[in-house]
Design an enzyme around this catalytic site. Structure first.
Site, mmCIF file in Angstrom:
data_model
loop_
_atom_site.group_PDB
_atom_site.id
_atom_site.type_symbol
_atom_site.label_atom_id
_atom_site.label_comp_id
_atom_site.label_asym_id
_atom_site.label_seq_id
_atom_site.Cartn_x
_atom_site.Cartn_y
_atom_site.Cartn_z
ATOM 1 N N VAL A 1 -9.696 52.060 31.602
ATOM 2 C CA VAL A 1 -8.343 52.963 31.884
ATOM 3 C C VAL A 1 -8.253 52.721 33.285
ATOM 4 C CG1 VAL A 1 -7.240 55.224 31.925
ATOM 5 C CG2 VAL A 1 -8.493 54.505 29.889
ATOM 6 N N LEU B 1 -2.938 53.702 26.749
ATOM 7 C CA LEU B 1 -3.260 52.238 26.769
ATOM 8 C C LEU B 1 -4.221 51.857 25.658
ATOM 9 C CD1 LEU B 1 -4.271 51.657 30.632
ATOM 10 C CD2 LEU B 1 -1.921 52.149 29.648
ATOM 11 N N GLY C 1 -7.801 48.880 6.085
ATOM 12 C CA GLY C 1 -9.173 47.923 6.363
ATOM 13 C C GLY C 1 -10.504 48.600 6.381
ATOM 14 N N GLU D 1 -6.576 49.062 24.411
ATOM 15 C CA GLU D 1 -7.492 47.847 24.676
ATOM 16 C C GLU D 1 -6.936 46.669 24.027
ATOM 17 O OE1 GLU D 1 -11.377 50.721 24.805
ATOM 18 O OE2 GLU D 1 -11.676 48.398 24.609
ATOM 19 N N CYS E 1 -11.796 55.530 21.733
ATOM 20 C CA CYS E 1 -10.744 56.682 21.803
ATOM 21 C C CYS E 1 -10.890 57.516 20.554
ATOM 22 C CB CYS E 1 -9.521 56.036 22.403
ATOM 23 S SG CYS E 1 -9.445 55.828 24.003
HETATM 24 C C1 UDX Z 1 -5.946 53.720 20.853
HETATM 25 C C2 UDX Z 1 -4.560 54.463 20.991
HETATM 26 O O1 UDX Z 1 -3.831 53.325 20.394
HETATM 27 C C3 UDX Z 1 -4.175 54.244 22.475
HETATM 28 O O2 UDX Z 1 -2.819 54.654 22.465
HETATM 29 C C4 UDX Z 1 -5.140 55.100 23.061
HETATM 30 O O3 UDX Z 1 -4.670 55.280 24.491
HETATM 31 C C5 UDX Z 1 -6.285 54.695 23.305
HETATM 32 O O4 UDX Z 1 -7.037 54.648 21.673
HETATM 33 P P1 UDX Z 1 -7.501 51.644 21.127
HETATM 34 O O5 UDX Z 1 -8.477 52.258 20.678
HETATM 35 O O6 UDX Z 1 -7.718 50.620 22.219
HETATM 36 O O7 UDX Z 1 -6.136 52.276 21.459
HETATM 37 O O8 UDX Z 1 -6.963 50.659 19.823
HETATM 38 P P2 UDX Z 1 -5.990 50.764 18.691
HETATM 39 O O9 UDX Z 1 -5.153 49.431 18.578
HETATM 40 O O10 UDX Z 1 -5.367 51.984 18.598
HETATM 41 O O11 UDX Z 1 -6.777 50.649 17.354
HETATM 42 C C6 UDX Z 1 -7.830 51.765 17.340
HETATM 43 C C7 UDX Z 1 -8.733 51.448 15.928
HETATM 44 O O12 UDX Z 1 -7.710 51.621 14.735
HETATM 45 C C8 UDX Z 1 -9.295 50.116 15.958
HETATM 46 O O13 UDX Z 1 -10.608 50.141 15.453
HETATM 47 C C9 UDX Z 1 -8.384 49.187 14.946
HETATM 48 O O14 UDX Z 1 -8.985 48.161 14.182
HETATM 49 C C10 UDX Z 1 -7.958 50.514 14.110
HETATM 50 N N1 UDX Z 1 -6.625 49.913 13.357
HETATM 51 C C11 UDX Z 1 -5.552 49.990 14.079
HETATM 52 C C12 UDX Z 1 -6.553 50.003 11.980
HETATM 53 O O15 UDX Z 1 -7.565 50.048 11.161
HETATM 54 N N2 UDX Z 1 -5.468 50.078 11.323
HETATM 55 C C13 UDX Z 1 -4.114 49.765 11.963
HETATM 56 O O16 UDX Z 1 -3.072 50.046 11.487
HETATM 57 C C14 UDX Z 1 -4.186 49.850 13.562
#
Ligand code: UDX
Length: 451
Positions: free
Chosen positions: A11, A157, A275, A159, A282
């Site tokens: 971040v 944000l 999934g 990642e 986060c």
């Molecule tokens: C998240 C939030 O999206 C972001 O706004 C916050 O600032 C930080 O945490 P991040 O953890 O980087 O971001 O990844 P993200 O893309 O949100 O995915 C989080 C988890 O959810 C991943 O393990 C991803 O595989 C899973 N996921 C995401 C699903 O299983 N299904 C989905 O439809 C979307």
């Protein structure tokens, strides 16, 4: 404006670099000297697509500097971002020891009016606690009492798309009781709010974006917006995973269900991908912290508890599917594609892949894995897992192939070649990523999640 960012993690580094890109003078501070030395040479200690280029550009422009001394950052800046980690303690509570260290250091160094910005995800009400820390360390440091304001400015944000999410945010949230601090923060974010800046590689990802909404509220509500947003997204994913599990029983296709649901503007298609569940640095931390806060007030957060337990079970479901397919897991060879918790990152924190590999290894399976970016074995992954140099080496001789992380490279795998090298042609698609019909036509046994 003169800004310092304390903590150059996923971040802090992105925030500092992007603020430099839109014209501010930024000092990024970290206590880890090796990290700072790397950054001074224009090297990026984390994998975040596009970040290294922007770092190099802004070092060249003289707008981006690095230091491992908090005092240097504080004295040369008017706005100081705290973006150090707030990991979970075993009981789910957020560990604020790093924030405390930084707040005390700031208190000792502060020499004129400053705005202290909580960028780290901190528990509700921490803004006041940070204020107290700074004031206390001012007094003990015999520092003359100078005024300062604490602002909550939570980050959203993701990642892997952190730069885009910084330049094209859905909203900017500022929490403070100080009109002066709010005015200065609005000035800092003006280029982003107005969407008036040169996008680094001159192509705008979202040309139609005109203005970014600004939410100004009190400190506590701003902190709650962060926790509630992440917890809702995690709950939305656990919801579709529960629907997927019911789909498997009734023979429905969760991908079609998600599409049909997502067309309802009130629901939306994003974050409805079933999934093996959510991981990362986060969601697990923030949902646990919000649950802990609720418990502190004698509440039972039933929705949050349900989201957590569905997610925990979802990772174990893959192990059950492997047992259903192989009957005896001991001695079998299992290929797992993907280690990072999601594509386009090297972050392995709470990655579902790791709990799945550890679980299968404990059942006596021989695990081979490959990830395009994660090359070193994570500490949380059992030593018995072999990290291979490419996907084919991991798949060679495997009785079953599990897709854990949907890296786009895996869409181009040569399945004709794979079919010849696997012991059994069984694929468990943990992210519903592959083309089910195509693999079935090629003679693979395809197992998805809810389809
Ligand atoms: C998240 C939030 O999206 C972001 O706004 C916050 O600032 C930080 O945490 P991040 O953890 O980087 O971001 O990844 P993200 O893309 O949100 O995915 C989080 C988890 O959810 C991943 O393990 C991803 O595989 C899973 N996921 C995401 C699903 O299983 N299904 C989905 O439809 C979307």
């Amino acid at each position: 404006m003169k800004v310092s960012v304390i903590g150059t993690g996923y971040v802090g580094l992105v925030t500092g670099v992007c603020l430099a890109e839109i014209g501010n003078e930024v000092i990024c501070v970290d206590k880890i000297k090796e990290k700072i030395d790397m950054l001074k040479n224009g090297q990026c200690p984390i994998y975040e697509p596009g970040l290294e280029t922007i770092i190099k550009n802004n070092i060249k422009r003289g707008r981006l500097k690095f230091s491992h001394k908090i005092e240097e950052g504080v004295k040369q800046s008017e706005i100081i971002f705290i973006s150090v980690g707030t990991p979970s303690l075993p009981n789910g509570q957020a560990d604020l020891s790093f924030v405390e260290q930084v707040a005390k250091e700031i208190g000792k160094s502060i020499d004129s009016y400053k705005i202290i910005v909580n960028k780290s995800t901190v528990p509700i009400g921490s803004g006041d606690w940070v204020s107290m820390m700074i004031s206390e360390s001012m007094e003990t440091g015999n520092n003359k009492k100078v005024s300062f304001d604490v602002v909550s400015n939570p980050e959203f944000l993701r990642e892997g798309s952190a730069i885009e999410d910084t330049f094209f945010p859905d909203r900017i949230v500022i929490g403070s009781s100080s009109k002066k601090a709010i005015t200065i923060m609005i000035e800092l974010y003006k280029p982003l709010l107005e969407q008036d800046f040169e996008w680094p590689d001159s192509k705008r990802l979202v040309p139609e974006v005109q203005k970014v909404p600004l939410v100004v509220t009190d400190l506590t509500s701003a902190e709650m917006i962060k926790y509630a947003s992440n917890s809702f997204l995690a709950t939305k994913i656990s919801f579709i995973n529960e629907i997927a599990n019911i789909c498997e029983k009734v023979g429905a296709n969760v991908t079609a269900v998600a599409e049909g649901m997502g067309l309802d503007k009130r629901i939306g298609r994003l974050f409805l991908n079933a999934g093996i569940g959510w991981g990362g640095s986060c969601f697990p931390k923030d949902v646990a912290a919000l649950t802990y806060i609720a418990n502190e007030y004698g509440m039972t957060p039933q929705m949050l508890n349900a989201a957590i337990s569905v997610n925990k079970e979802q990772k174990l479901k893959i192990i059950k599917k492997v047992q259903d397919e192989l009957k005896i897991v001991k001695g079998k060879t299992i290929a797992v594609l993907g280690i990072a918790f999601k594509p386009d990152t090297d972050d392995v924190r709470d990655a579902p892949s790791i709990s799945i590999m550890n679980g299968l290894s404990n059942l006596g399976a021989k695990i081979k894995t490959y990830d395009p970016i994660v090359k070193n074995k994570p500490d949380s992954l059992t030593d018995r897992v072999k990290i291979c140099k490419d996907a084919y080496e991991a798949i060679d001789g495997a009785d079953i192939l599990i897709l854990a992380t949907e890296w786009r490279q895996f869409a181009d795998l040569d399945f004709d070649k794979i079919k010849k090298t696997m012991n059994h042609n069984i694929i468990i698609d943990g992210r519903n990523f592959f083309n089910k019909e195509k693999l079935q036509d090629m003679g693979f046994r395809y197992i998805g999640i809810g389809r």
